[in-house]
Structures are given as structure tokens and as C-alpha cells.
Enzyme design. Structure first.
Site, PDB file in Angstrom:
ATOM      1  N   THR B  96       0.845  -1.198   0.000  1.00 50.64           N
ATOM      2  CA  THR B  96       0.000   0.000   0.000  1.00 50.64           C
ATOM      3  C   THR B  96       0.882   1.249   0.000  1.00 50.64           C
ATOM      4  O   THR B  96       2.053   1.178   0.369  1.00 50.64           O
ATOM      5  CB  THR B  96      -0.914   0.045   1.256  1.00 50.64           C
ATOM      6  OG1 THR B  96      -0.080   0.140   2.421  1.00 50.64           O
ATOM      7  CG2 THR B  96      -1.797  -1.175   1.355  1.00 50.64           C
ATOM      8  N   LYS B 125       7.565   2.487   2.271  1.00 43.84           N
ATOM      9  CA  LYS B 125       8.680   3.134   2.949  1.00 43.84           C
ATOM     10  C   LYS B 125       8.323   3.680   4.327  1.00 43.84           C
ATOM     11  O   LYS B 125       9.129   3.643   5.251  1.00 43.84           O
ATOM     12  CB  LYS B 125       9.192   4.311   2.108  1.00 43.84           C
ATOM     13  CG  LYS B 125       9.648   3.939   0.733  1.00 43.84           C
ATOM     14  CD  LYS B 125       9.956   5.155  -0.096  1.00 43.84           C
ATOM     15  CE  LYS B 125       8.752   5.821  -0.695  1.00 43.84           C
ATOM     16  NZ  LYS B 125       8.194   5.232  -1.888  1.00 43.84           N
ATOM     17  N   GLY B 154      13.626   1.296  -6.107  1.00 40.61           N
ATOM     18  CA  GLY B 154      12.812   0.493  -7.029  1.00 40.61           C
ATOM     19  C   GLY B 154      13.476  -0.817  -7.403  1.00 40.61           C
ATOM     20  O   GLY B 154      13.617  -1.720  -6.591  1.00 40.61           O
ATOM     21  N   LYS B 225      13.716   7.286   2.182  1.00 37.37           N
ATOM     22  CA  LYS B 225      14.601   6.233   1.653  1.00 37.37           C
ATOM     23  C   LYS B 225      15.980   6.303   2.308  1.00 37.37           C
ATOM     24  O   LYS B 225      16.599   5.272   2.592  1.00 37.37           O
ATOM     25  CB  LYS B 225      14.720   6.370   0.140  1.00 37.37           C
ATOM     26  CG  LYS B 225      13.427   6.011  -0.580  1.00 37.37           C
ATOM     27  CD  LYS B 225      13.483   6.423  -2.027  1.00 37.37           C
ATOM     28  CE  LYS B 225      12.208   6.047  -2.758  1.00 37.37           C
ATOM     29  NZ  LYS B 225      12.117   6.678  -4.077  1.00 37.37           N
ATOM     30  N   GLY B 315       8.325   2.081 -11.347  1.00 41.05           N
ATOM     31  CA  GLY B 315       7.851   1.510 -12.611  1.00 41.05           C
ATOM     32  C   GLY B 315       6.906   0.369 -12.332  1.00 41.05           C
ATOM     33  O   GLY B 315       6.992  -0.266 -11.284  1.00 41.05           O
TER      34      GLY B 315
END
Lengths: 159, 333
Positions: B96, B125, B154, B225, B315
Site C-alpha cells: 500500500t 517506505k 525500485g 529512503k 515503474g
């Protein structure tokens, strides 16, 4: 050159050897006992160029010798580092001379490039500054402080 | 042959991407790893598909594309937390979108899964940035694994690369471009001399930036991140609030031009050592000067020296590469 050495036999010769092997002509050596087991040693020597001096400095640092000061022709010598950064904001209107003077307290502004689209809009100013690499973090703190005060965006180079 | 049951929480871009790749690679995984992956539940906000024998993924995907998931034969009106507690599964994939203030709904899903003895693989995250140590301790206590390769970079395998192949290295520093949207905007500004708002609008038009782009351009996404990298690779034990963040909002076309004239490009850099996110001047020939939506991460280590990883930071199917890396790693161990 001033060094703080441990007061144990053989230390002085370990300092003199790299000076001599990189072409230093030793003129005088004086020493004074400090607190506990340390000795302050002043060595005067002639050297042909800056790169030879840097080689001596590196060799001594590799041996974990503590160099407290180097003076060249009476002036404090330091390893120069060049930093580039851009300030975005009302850099001209917030007294650019003051900004430069404050930066010069820890370094020397060597180049400035200004782009000012119009007096109402924010200007962008690129500065190159030479600093003693030992004051790097103090210098960054100083520039950040100026940027906070004058509401500039600071865009620093990757170190 | 080992059968592994999966629960997918969140069927948005990443969830659908994972399912699409699973359809594509199911037989290959069976042949190469001797593992039969079965999705036993797919949970959305208002209900879930549940089938303990395995959901028909093709039909789920087709209906989800038409926003008609409720028409699926396996649709039930139970939500994620109930599914995690009631349906038997080996791994919960928490996919989610996260809220950086609360970490919800992902935080509750992850805690519930770990408490119920399920391994967790997540791309989310926010829960990690807010409760990294707590979640790890819980996983350890319950004897299960918490993996999150897809949460940073990613498709770039930064965490597993270090974990599996660089164990003896001590990392001196990690820094890099961790947000594709801001990199796309800065690249447009650099290459086409655009103002930030024009470049942002273009990014929104082609679906690279969201309607509310504040997480990306204010540096929050990069900050989150950075926290995950700092905690997982450098054991820094920090939280999101420890990071100093400056986004790219104030970057002007003039500053981009000035940088270009002096041999630099402006990039939004996450710097783990300094715990700082800020626009920085990157030399034009530096390996971090990557364009478009690419991400680039630089590791400086004591043994291997410098390692640079460049790849797609997001992506539809690229992120699935990292999710499968975690899923297969858990099942093989």
C-alpha cells in the site's frame, strides 16, 4: 614546522629522516619539554617546492607524528581546498559585500558569477572559495548560517 | 516442490505489477527454484479476493484494470487485517502507499502479519522510516523475516547486494539520487532550460509526478529512503525526524544555467553520512549525473572501494524485480 612528540628515544631521528630524504635542508632544531611525556620540537628547514613539503607532511602523518603548525616564510601554511556553491535568493539586496566578508573570515572567495534576471526576482550567485581543508565543517556551518539568516537556498558541491 | 502462499495487500501500480510478473514468470520460478507461488488473497480498501486454493490472477488483473474487482468470484467484504489473521499464508506482501506521519495503513498490516508469524515483504517506505527497529525486533521475536528491497531505489538491488555479496565491507558513505520524479524535473530544467513549474506540469501530464507532488519535490520521499538505507546498511538507528531536508522547489532556471556554465548539474542528493537531503552541484562527468527518472546510488566501502548502481527507481513491473528477490530469498532460506 612545530611537532608534539612523545619523549622517547629515537623519535627525533624519525622526524628528521623524511625531511632529509625529500630534500629538506635542516637549519635548526629546538625543543622544549611540555607536560607529561611530550616534547614540543621546532624544526626550521629549507625546501625547494610545495609538493616536497606535502610529501614530508604526508610521511610524518603516516608515522602518526602530530604536526601542530607549519609556517612558510612566516605565514601559516595549510592544504588548500576549493569549494563551489550557488546561493539562490536576494543575494545582492541582502548586502553581498557582507556575505563575502563573512565567508572570507574562514576562506577566500576566488571567483563570483552572478545571474540576476530582474531586480524583483531572485538572483543566483556562484562562488568559488579556497579554504584550509581543516576548517571544512566550520566553513559549511558558517555558509549555512548566512543562508538561514538571509533566506538563501544553498546548493553545495558534492565533497 | 514447495508451495508458498502469498497475501497481497494493496492492488495499485506495484501490486498489479507484481501479479503481472508472477503470471509471466510462474513456470520459470517453478522450474528453476522448485517453488509454486500461489496468491491466496488480494486485499483492497473495501474488501478482498480470497481463495485458499489460489486466485485466478488473469481475471483479477482484468477486472482491476476496469476497477471492477468486486465482480470477481472470490470477492469478499473482509479487509486486510482480518485476512492476515484468518487466511493461512507464508508471506504477506504489503504494497500500500504509506503516510509518512502515521505510517498507516501499512504499519498495522506489517505488525499484524509479523505477530501472526508471517514473513513480510514490503515496498512501503513509511512504516520502515518511522518504526525500523521496532519492526525488526518484532520479526526477530516471532522468528520471521521482514524484507524491503523494493522500498529504496525500485529495481536497484542495493540492500540485498550488500546483505548477500558485500558482507565483509564496512560502508564509509552512501549517497545518491533516490527520487525519479525530482530527477526528471531537474533533467528537464537542465536540458530544455525550463522553469520548475513547467517541468513539473510536464511530469504530471505523462504520469511521472502525482497530482500532489510535494513528497517528491520537497525531498520527503528521498528522506524516507535515506532513513531506510542508514538503518539497514549502516546501522545508524535513526528516524525520519533526524534528517535535514531541503527540496528542489527553490531551484531556479538561472541557478541551473549557472551550474551548467561552470561544469555542474543540479541533482537532489540524499546523503546518508550527513543525514541530509538537498540539491547539490554534481560535476557533469560524475557517475551520479544520470538523467530522466533514473536513480543512482554510490557506496564507498573499505574493501570493494566505490560501487555505483544505476537503475529504475520506480515503474509498473521494474519494482516487482525487487519484490521477487525478497520473496525467493525468504523461501530458499
Amino acid at each position: 614546522m612545530i611537532l608534539q612528540l612523545k619523549d622517547v628515544p629515537g623519535m627525533l631521528i624519525r622526524v628528521l629522516e623524511p625531511i632529509s630524504s625529500y630534500g629538506g635542508n635542516i637549519i635548526s632544531v629546538t625543543h622544549s619539554r611540555g607536560e607529561k611525556d611530550s616534547v614540543s620540537v621546532h624544526i626550521s628547514f629549507q625546501i625547494r617546492d610545495q609538493s616536497s613539503l606535502n610529501l614530508i607532511k604526508k610521511a610524518l602523518q603516516k608515522q602518526k607524528m602530530h604536526i601542530s603548525e607549519i609556517r612558510v616564510e612566516g605565514k601559516k601554511y595549510y592544504t588548500k581546498k576549493s569549494l563551489s556553491f550557488i546561493l539562490v535568493g536576494h543575494v545582492i539586496d541582502t548586502d553581498i559585500q557582507d556575505t563575502i566578508d563573512r565567508i572570507n573570515t574562514l576562506g577566500m572567495v576566488s571567483d563570483i558569477d552572478v545571474v540576476m534576471p530582474s531586480p524583483e526576482q531572485k538572483s543566483s550567485v556562484m562562488m568559488n572559495v579556497d579554504i584550509d581543508e581543516r576548517v571544512n565543517s566550520d566553513f559549511v556551518e558558517l555558509v549555512e548560517k548566512i543562508c538561514r539568516e538571509k533566506k538563501f537556498l544553498l546548493i553545495r558541491s558534492l565533497d | 516442490m514447495k508451495t508458498a502462499k502469498l497475501i497481497i495487500i494493496g492492488f495499485g501500480v506495484i501490486g498489479k505489477g507484481f501479479v503481472r510478473v508472477l503470471i509471466m514468470k510462474h513456470n520459470e520460478i517453478l522450474k528453476n527454484h522448485d517453488i509454486d507461488l500461489k496468491v491466496v488473497a488480494i486485499c483492497e480498501i473495501d474488501g478482498s479476493l480470497v481463495n485458499e486454493k489460489g486466485i485466478d490472477l488473469e481475471s483479477a488483473l482484468k477486472l482491476a484494470e476496469k476497477e471492477e474487482l468486486k465482480k470477481h468470484n472470490d470477492w469478499r467484504s473482509i479487509k486486510g487485517l482480518e485476512v492476515i489473521e484468518e487466511i493461512d499464508a507464508d508471506i504477506v506482501l504489503e504494497l500500500t502507499p504509506g503516510n509518512i506521519k502515521s505510517g498507516e495503513p501499512g504499519l498495522s498490516h506489517i505488525i499484524c502479519a509479523l505477530k501472526n508469524g508471517r514473513h513480510v515483504v514490503t515496498s512501503n517506505k513509511a512504516p520502515l522510516a518511522l518504526r525500523f527497529s521496532q519492526l525488526h525486533k518484532l520479526a526477530e521475536k516471532r522468528g520471521v523475516k521482514l524484507r524491503y528491497e523494493a522500498s529504496v531505489g525500485g529495481a536497484i538491488p542495493i540492500i540485498n547486494l550488500y546483505r548477500n555479496n558485500m558482507q565483509i565491507n564496512k560502508i564509509h558513505s552512501i549517497y545518491g539520487i533516490l527520487n525519479g520524479t525530482s530527477n526528471f524535473i531537474l533533467t528537464k530544467m537542465f536540458e530544455e532550460d525550463l522553469a520548475l513549474d513547467i517541468a513539473l506540469k510536464e511530469a504530471q501530464e505523462i504520469g511521472i509526478a502525482e497530482k500532489d507532488p510535494s513528497y517528491d519535490i520537497n525531498g520527503i520521499d528521498t528522506g524516507v529512503k535515506l532513513v531506510i538505507l542508514a538503518n539497514s546498511l549502516m546501522d545508524k538507528k535513526i528516524s525520519f525526524r533526524d534528517v535535514k531536508i531541503t527540496g528542489i522547489k527553490e531551484v531556479t532556471p538561472e541557478s541551473v544555467e549557472l551550474a551548467k556554465n561552470h561544469g555542474f548539474v543540479i541533482k537532489l542528493i540524499g546523503d546518508v553520512n550527513k543525514l541530509e537531503v538537498s540539491p547539490r552541484l554534481v560535476p557533469l562527468d560524475h557517475p551520479l549525473n544520470v538523467s530522466g527518472t533514473l536513480n543512482a546510488i554510490m557506496l564507498d566501502t573499505d574493501i570493494a572501494g566505490s560501487i555505483i548502481l544505476v537503475g529504475h527507481g520506480a515503474g509498473k513491473i521494474e519494482t516487482a524485480s525487487s519484490l521477487f528477490s525478497d520473496v525467493l530469498d525468504i523461501l530458499r532460506s
